[in-house]
Write a protein that holds these residues in place. Structure first.
Motif, PDB file in Angstrom:
ATOM      1  N   ARG A   1      -2.148  -3.316  -2.911  1.00 55.94           N
ATOM      2  CA  ARG A   1      -2.151  -1.927  -3.121  1.00 55.94           C
ATOM      3  C   ARG A   1      -3.022  -0.966  -2.626  1.00 55.94           C
ATOM      4  O   ARG A   1      -3.223   0.069  -2.022  1.00 55.94           O
ATOM      5  CB  ARG A   1      -1.561  -1.309  -4.491  1.00 55.94           C
ATOM      6  N   CYS A   2      -4.340  -1.376  -2.663  1.00 54.53           N
ATOM      7  CA  CYS A   2      -5.480  -0.599  -2.074  1.00 54.53           C
ATOM      8  C   CYS A   2      -6.101  -1.215  -0.752  1.00 54.53           C
ATOM      9  O   CYS A   2      -6.849  -0.809  -0.302  1.00 54.53           O
ATOM     10  CB  CYS A   2      -6.767  -0.890  -3.274  1.00 54.53           C
ATOM     11  N   GLY A   3      -5.029  -1.921  -0.061  1.00 52.85           N
ATOM     12  CA  GLY A   3      -5.464  -2.184   1.259  1.00 52.85           C
ATOM     13  C   GLY A   3      -6.193  -3.789   1.598  1.00 52.85           C
ATOM     14  O   GLY A   3      -5.988  -3.991   2.763  1.00 52.85           O
TER      15      GLY A   3
ATOM     16  N   ASN B   1       0.807  -1.049  -0.121  1.00 50.24           N
ATOM     17  CA  ASN B   1       0.064   0.009   0.092  1.00 50.24           C
ATOM     18  C   ASN B   1       0.614   1.278   0.023  1.00 50.24           C
ATOM     19  O   ASN B   1       1.452   1.409   0.959  1.00 50.24           O
ATOM     20  CB  ASN B   1      -0.862   0.159   1.240  1.00 50.24           C
TER      21      ASN B   1
ATOM     22  N   PHE C   1      -6.978   4.637  -0.123  1.00 52.68           N
ATOM     23  CA  PHE C   1      -5.979   4.066  -1.043  1.00 52.68           C
ATOM     24  C   PHE C   1      -5.869   4.690  -2.264  1.00 52.68           C
ATOM     25  O   PHE C   1      -6.731   5.534  -2.890  1.00 52.68           O
ATOM     26  CB  PHE C   1      -6.547   2.688  -1.292  1.00 52.68           C
TER      27      PHE C   1
END
Length: 493
Positions: free
Chosen positions: A190-192, A6, A96
């Motif tokens: 990457r978006c949590g 992230n 994010f």
């Protein structure tokens, strides 16, 4: 040192759970972010969006502090337009970087609040939060959840297309859409999202000059609210990647008769004092048996949240190799609740595999119980809240162990000659509505599900008018009506 996937966690050097308003403002300023998107899920579980262009630090501070006003009747069909103003307030821990935005943008998941400033009692996020908090309060334990999300990728075929009889764990050249799945894993992280792994699933066939290929993504165990959040984000990411790759990604429960359906398997575990309490050595604990008994007791009513569309019950039809009987088993995929193979041995398996000496490691913390009946048409917040209601009811009922003992089986219920002695699940939305009506007091207990939501769910299920749907397809098979029904629900969820 491992790098966190992230970018916000990397940059701010703190876990997402510790994000503050000031953190987000600092990131926006220093990384030249141009837009903030408020995201939320409504009844259908899909992510919706409000876009804010960042014109000043003062405006950014204002929306992050007080949120925005929205028309609740446009979000929830059960809210009347004459009294529907709601506040939409961001939850900072969910922030994010939007991987698809053409301009630098941060997305933040939001919660709904009523005009009086209290949480909206009927919002999916708050219902789940109430269920989780009530479980923790009533038991003194902590419940954790995770999901296995199955989906199909539908694409054109060409001379390079290779179709295996069984697509399970297939890789190139026998699997056509591994790149999409790998990119999804990367973007979800990457978006949590706490993703564990992904793989090709069993479904793999050609129909009407199209390739239908099934895949699965499994998440890590965590807080129930986080589990639902990452499911909503993951489904959005997969759909966006479908646009990018010019294919159709669908979570429809049943895409073709006698081909594998797509489920949404929910795993859960309970900790006391930070220790997993599901197993005692290699034996299920009384706590596990109580939770299994409670969940099975409410299983027919749970279909109202786990299987909320007519297509859901095509997946649950007899002969489709999907659990449709109220029972459970150890490592048994033909039962509604499965106790997955665990890591109960203290010795390290890697020591044997690598023929060296290794220190013993205890991995019993990884043990879960798995509910296999749900599918991707479910709203993840309502679904997980309903499962928590079921397991909590089991812990509160002294008869739950007896219930569980009578519903265990090691039989393969998928075999045609298997004569199941167990109660079947409902075979339509109409039957699921009836079961929910009979058991509504369990879901309304402790004010977890408001009566208005139960009423609305029952009414919506009955509106499908699908009493005879299963009988029709048992008689006529995969006819034009079946294809038309599938097409109408291909992007419903």
């Amino acid at each position: 040192m491992l790098t966190h996937p992230n970018p916000l966690v990397q940059y701010l050097q703190k876990p997402a759970s510790a994000f503050t308003k000031e953190d987000i403002i600092r990131y926006v300023e220093e990384r030249q972010i141009e837009m903030v998107n408020f995201r939320y899920t409504a009844e259908d579980g899909k992510l919706k969006t409000i876009n804010f262009m960042i014109t000043s630090k003062e405006d950014l501070d204002m929306i992050l502090t007080s949120g925005e006003r929205v028309d609740g009747s446009g979000v929830f069909s059960f809210l009347p337009p004459n009294n529907s103003d709601l506040y939409l307030v961001p939850r900072y821990k969910t922030a994010f970087i939007n991987p698809f935005s053409e301009i630098p943008a941060i997305d933040i998941l939001c919660s709904f609040y009523a005009p009086d400033g209290d949480p909206l009692e009927s919002s999916p996020v708050y219902i789940l939060r109430k269920a989780r908090n009530q479980f923790n309060k009533s038991t003194g334990m902590t419940i954790k959840m995770m999901a296995e999300l199955e989906y199909y990728v539908i694409s054109d075929i060409d001379e390079r297309t290779v179709v295996a009889e069984n697509g399970y764990h297939g890789s190139e050249p026998y699997s056509a859409h591994g790149k999409l799945r790998v990119e999804a894993l990367k973007l979800i992280a990457r978006c949590g999202g706490k993703v564990r792994f992904g793989h090709a699933e069993t479904g793999n066939f050609i129909y009407n000059k199209k390739l239908y290929e099934q895949h699965e993504i499994e998440f890590a165990v965590g807080d129930p609210e986080d589990a639902a959040d990452q499911l909503a984000v993951a489904k959005w990411i997969l759909r966006m990647l479908g646009l990018k790759y010019n294919v159709n990604v669908t979570f429809i429960p049943k895409i073709a008769l006698n081909q594998p359906g797509s489920g949404l398997h929910i795993h859960f575990m309970v900790e006391h004092g930070g220790k997993n309490v599901l197993m005692d050595q290699e034996t299920l604990t009384t706590t596990s048996l109580k939770m299994i008994g409670g969940l099975l007791n409410l299983a027919p009513a749970l279909c109202a949240f786990a299987n909320p569309t007519p297509v859901s019950f095509l997946r649950l039809m007899t002969g489709q190799k999907t659990p449709n009987s109220v029972c459970w088993g150890m490592q048994n995929r033909s039962t509604l609740i499965r106790v997955p193979l665990g890591w109960n041995r203290m010795e390290s398996l890697s020591a044997h595999a690598n023929q060296n000496v290794d220190n013993p490691t205890d991995f019993t913390s990884r043990q879960t119980l798995e509910y296999r009946g749900a599918d991707g048409s479910a709203n993840p917040y309502f679904l997980i809240a309903a499962i928590i209601v079921g397991v909590l009811s089991g812990l509160m009922n002294p008869e739950s162990v007896k219930k569980a003992d009578g519903l265990e089986t090691d039989a393969n219920l998928f075999l045609e000659h298997s004569d199941s002695k167990f109660e079947p699940l409902p075979n339509s939305c109409d039957e699921a509505a009836l079961e929910l009506e009979k058991c509504r007091e369990f879901f309304e207990a402790d004010a977890v599900f408001p009566p208005s939501i139960i009423d609305h769910t029952i009414t919506k299920l009955r509106s499908f008018n699908d009493k005879e749907l299963i009988n029709n397809f048992k008689t006529y098979g995969e006819n034009q009506d079946f294809v038309k029904l599938v097409d109408s629900y291909l992007h419903f969820m």
